[in-house]
Design a protein around this motif. Structure first.
Motif, PDB file in Angstrom:
ATOM      1  N   ARG A 120      41.798  11.401  17.237  1.00  0.00           N
ATOM      2  CA  ARG A 120      41.036  11.684  18.458  1.00  0.00           C
ATOM      3  C   ARG A 120      40.068  10.565  18.809  1.00  0.00           C
ATOM      4  NH1 ARG A 120      39.737  17.250  15.947  1.00  0.00           N
ATOM      5  NH2 ARG A 120      41.719  18.303  16.227  1.00  0.00           N
ATOM      6  N   ARG A 121      39.818   9.656  17.866  1.00  0.00           N
ATOM      7  CA  ARG A 121      38.858   8.576  18.105  1.00  0.00           C
ATOM      8  C   ARG A 121      39.481   7.273  17.620  1.00  0.00           C
ATOM      9  NH1 ARG A 121      33.706   9.159  14.931  1.00  0.00           N
ATOM     10  NH2 ARG A 121      35.237   8.817  13.280  1.00  0.00           N
ATOM     11  N   GLU A 153      38.081   5.021  16.151  1.00  0.00           N
ATOM     12  CA  GLU A 153      37.520   4.711  14.820  1.00  0.00           C
ATOM     13  C   GLU A 153      38.403   5.241  13.690  1.00  0.00           C
ATOM     14  OE1 GLU A 153      35.893   5.919  17.343  1.00  0.00           O
ATOM     15  OE2 GLU A 153      34.135   4.666  17.699  1.00  0.00           O
ATOM     16  N   ASP A 154      39.240   6.249  13.991  1.00  0.00           N
ATOM     17  CA  ASP A 154      40.044   6.860  12.929  1.00  0.00           C
ATOM     18  C   ASP A 154      41.415   6.202  12.742  1.00  0.00           C
ATOM     19  OD1 ASP A 154      38.061   8.657  12.474  1.00  0.00           O
ATOM     20  OD2 ASP A 154      38.919  10.236  13.745  1.00  0.00           O
ATOM     21  N   ASN A 188      42.763   8.877  24.853  1.00  0.00           N
ATOM     22  CA  ASN A 188      41.439   8.257  24.870  1.00  0.00           C
ATOM     23  C   ASN A 188      41.203   7.413  23.615  1.00  0.00           C
ATOM     24  OD1 ASN A 188      41.284  11.105  23.714  1.00  0.00           O
ATOM     25  ND2 ASN A 188      39.384  10.181  22.949  1.00  0.00           N
ATOM     26  N   ALA A 189      41.815   7.825  22.506  1.00  0.00           N
ATOM     27  CA  ALA A 189      41.677   7.050  21.265  1.00  0.00           C
ATOM     28  C   ALA A 189      42.453   5.743  21.357  1.00  0.00           C
ATOM     29  CB  ALA A 189      42.160   7.865  20.073  1.00  0.00           C
ATOM     30  N   SER A 198      39.961   3.540  23.996  1.00  0.00           N
ATOM     31  CA  SER A 198      38.556   3.216  23.699  1.00  0.00           C
ATOM     32  C   SER A 198      38.475   2.082  22.683  1.00  0.00           C
ATOM     33  CB  SER A 198      37.806   4.461  23.228  1.00  0.00           C
ATOM     34  OG  SER A 198      38.453   5.035  22.139  1.00  0.00           O
TER      35      SER A 198
END
Lengths: 183, 563
Positions: free
Chosen positions: B134-135, B137-138, B165-166, B169
């Motif tokens: 979901r991000r 960063e992951d 979105n992941a 971004s």
């Protein structure tokens, strides 16, 4: 062999990482093997970061072993074990809503509440709320008694929580062993 | 640290995992990732399939022959749901793949957005791990973990559901490493007691029999298996997926286990005094009736997956661990011995099966072509060194019976799930996983049409798949069961077929049809000598049956040699 095949209530205690979606994966193991879950309780455990599932289900010993192995196989499950009632201390809670007019009319209602060691936690002119904590049979005994007296408006039971009779906490031992393998 | 998009981070993370080939198909929710892929074409060879199911089967074929993790990339919604069959197939056959699906952005999740499906929910039961990124960063963490989980322990499929979105971004990217998950133990410590007990049971056994499964190949334990078998003179049988775990002509290899396997191994399963299962899971197609399965024998089960012990067959000793280590440890404690009389006991069954079944299947004197003879001729024309890819049905059963194996990682078949349509895309994947080997693919006229669109992929890539279409104008295996168990009521099994030769030619693939037996050898040579892909269509006898056969639910030793 007889023990292997006889159906009884087992309590499964499962520890997992706190990740979303794991509950449905664990319950699906029971569903797939056509074993009905009788009660289920999930909350944070005493070990930081680990969640604890307490699940009861009726099955035979071979099935209990199989279910445990298949649950433990899930990547984020830390440990899964199963116990008979003799191997654990068990508790569950119930709440009963009973009719206040019936309670005032029939003295046996209050007598039963006292006899079962239950507490009245709220009373208003319409209903009274009774709370009782104990093992399953105590709770069902209270319910049956009050139901016979015709005063029960609502009855809810929590899932079972339990604690093992072991002297050591296996999860902590397991985690300590695992940490030794961290590269 | 560089600030890049999540999509770009995915590319870097895949490169960090040494991914060199991706099988995929673009679409709305995965577009930012495909945009990033555009800049990584030199390192990440993206193979555009013609349907997402093909991407997953291709990743499976790649993984099976290479021993590496296969990778597929698709869009959300239908793109993701089209991968389900392949993911389930990889799960039941323990194939290490990572499937990356696009997903709608997190703000849209749960709103029934366009092309939104709860992919993690749908795939959780059929994956080893399924995770939604979901991000941005992951990304690095999730990709490292996905590849570690897919390939370690008992391998299996992993799904990464990559929210849009992941992908878009920005993130400060740093490669991640995954070699430890505290809740996951892929390489359990050896249990010395189990090793000692296993060695003692084998040393005490007079009539031992070993069941070899795919676990031996997955654990790269071929040499350890051979040392184990040879030291104690242990005869073995293999599952379909374990076919190339030992050479077909090894003196201790007594053939195939199960419903359409060989007579000897199945009969002797119920005569041995010790059954030693290695990296196999006692599938019902192997065991037949469990109530009578090897009841006379003690059973030892070697497996890396603890949940397989006592699942189908109750065992006397479970040896938990990586068979590369457990087999070697047990072998060290084995007596050097022989079991000549016991092993000679297989011969009468071998002779009986040869006379009643094999000779007729391989050397017919007249009539239409038979699957068995075509398969054996193709195998021999490759010096028995080729990779066999099969579809599902009679073509699969005959191919597994009559193809021969000398090299490791040479069998790509859908064993557990039995997925028709598996062959063409899996064979494409195999050509990328083992580019220097010959890939021979056998398919029936039913399965061929299930993923026939992948001829487009073969055309575009020039993938050198040697396709042998065994065309009997029937869904042959179902027809056989209808003949044997449903009073010859051939309910919807006759096939009205297109001109496959013409279709292949439409895709620019050289093709030939063989009807006469006398033309077969030359046609096989032409196929193998033609560079790139080739379709050889063989006109097969319509109503042939795969024999011998243990009818469903029957006792393992009660095989029918004729029907």
């Amino acid at each position: 062999m007889e023990q292997e095949n006889s159906i009884k209530l087992y309590t499964f205690i499962i520890y997992s990482e706190n990740v979303p979606g794991l509950l449905s994966q664990i319950t699906a193991v029971f569903t797939r093997r056509q074993v009905n879950i009788e009660s289920l309780n999930v909350c944070a455990s005493s070990t930081p970061g680990a969640h604890k599932y307490t699940i009861t289900a009726n099955c035979n010993l071979a099935m209990a072993k199989m279910l445990t192995a298949q649950i433990e196989k899930k990547i984020d499950v830390l440990q899964a074990n199963f116990f008979t009632d003799e191997e654990i201390f068990i508790n569950e809670t119930c709440l009963l809503k009973i009719s206040t007019p019936v309670m005032l009319e029939n003295k046996n209602v209050c007598r039963m509440v006292r006899l079962h060691g239950a507490h009245i936690v709220e009373v208003n002119p319409i209903y009274a709320t009774i709370e009782k904590t104990g093992i399953t049979s105590d709770i069902l005994s209270l319910y049956d008694s009050l139901k016979t007296l015709g005063c029960v408006l609502q009855f809810v039971r929590s899932g079972r929580i339990c604690i093992t009779k072991d002297f050591t906490e296996h999860l902590d031992e397991y985690l300590a062993e695992r940490e030794k393998k961290r590269k | 640290m560089e600030r890049i998009t999540g999509a770009e981070a995915l590319m870097r993370a895949l490169e960090h995992e040494n991914v060199d080939v991706l099988f995929g198909y673009p679409g709305g929710s995965i577009m930012p990732t495909y945009d990033a892929l555009y800049d990584h074409k030199k390192t990440l060879n993206h193979i555009l399939v013609r349907h997402e199911q093909g991407a997953v089967h291709a990743a499976q074929g790649y993984a099976r022959v290479s021993g590496k993790v296969g990778c597929a990339i698709v869009t959300s919604g239908p793109g993701a749901t089209n991968t389900i069959t392949g993911i389930a197939d990889a799960m039941i056959d323990s194939t290490p793949i990572v499937v990356i699906c696009g997903q709608v952005g997190v703000a849209m999740l749960g709103t029934d957005a366009f092309q939104e499906v709860d992919v993690v929910g749908v795939t959780s039961p059929i994956t080893k791990w399924s995770y939604q990124i979901r991000r941005a960063e992951d990304v690095a963490w999730a990709v490292a973990r996905a590849f570690y989980i897919a390939k370690s322990g008992r391998p299996g499929p992993v799904v990464l559901d990559f929210a849009k979105n992941a992908q878009t971004s920005m993130v400060d990217y740093q490669p991640a490493k995954a070699d430890f998950i505290r809740s996951y133990e892929p390489d359990p410590d050896l249990n010395e007691d189990q090793i000692r007990q296993a060695a003692k049971m084998i040393n005490d056994s007079v009539k031992p029999f070993v069941l070899v499964g795919q676990g031996v190949e997955l654990g790269n334990a071929r040499e350890e298996l051979k040392a184990f078998l040879e030291k104690a003179d242990l005869p073995c049988g293999t599952t379909f997926l374990g076919l190339s775990a030992i050479e077909s002509d090894h003196r201790l290899n007594k053939g195939i286990l199960g419903m359409h396997g060989n007579l000897g191994p199945n009969v002797m399963t119920n005569q041995c005094d010790l059954l030693i299962a290695v990296g196999m899971r006692f599938d019902d197609r192997v065991t037949g009736n469990l109530q009578t399965y090897a009841r006379q024998a003690k059973i030892i089960h070697f497996d890396i997956d603890r949940s397989e012990f006592n699942k189908n067959v109750k065992v006397d000793l479970a040896v938990h661990g990586d068979c590369k280590k457990t087999l070697a440890a047990v072998t060290a404690l084995l007596d050097q011995t022989t079991h000549t009389a016991w092993i000679d006991g297989f011969k009468p069954y071998e002779e009986k099966e040869y006379n009643k079944v094999i000779d007729k299947a391989l050397h017919p004197k007249e009539g239409a072509l038979l699957m068995g003879e075509v398969i054996r001729k193709v195998s021999e024309a490759t010096n028995n060194e080729a990779i066999l890819v099969t579809d599902v049905g009679q073509n699969q059963l005959f191919a597994c019976r009559y193809f021969k194996f000398t090299k490791p990682r040479s069998i790509v078949t859908s064993g557990g799930l039995g997925t028709m349509g598996f062959a063409i895309p899996a064979a494409i994947g195999a050509t990328f996983g083992a580019p220097h080997r010959t890939v021979c693919m056998f398919c029936g006229d039913g399965g061929m049409q299930m993923t026939i669109q992948e001829l487009g992929t073969i055309m575009e890539q020039g993938a050198p798949v040697k396709m042998i279409l065994l065309n009997n104008n029937y869904l042959g295996n179902v027809r056989q069961w209808q003949e044997m168990f449903f009073q010859r009521r051939y309910s919807f099994t006759p096939m009205v077929n297109p001109d496959y030769e013409l279709i292949a030619k439409g895709y620019g693939i050289p093709a030939k049809t063989v009807v006469e037996r006398k033309d077969l050898d030359a046609a096989i040579q032409e196929m193998l000598q033609t560079a790139g892909p080739y379709l050889l269509q063989c006109a097969i006898k319509e109503d042939d049956n795969v024999l011998p056969m243990t009818p469903p639910g029957a006792n393992v030793n009660e095989m029918l040699l004729e029907c």
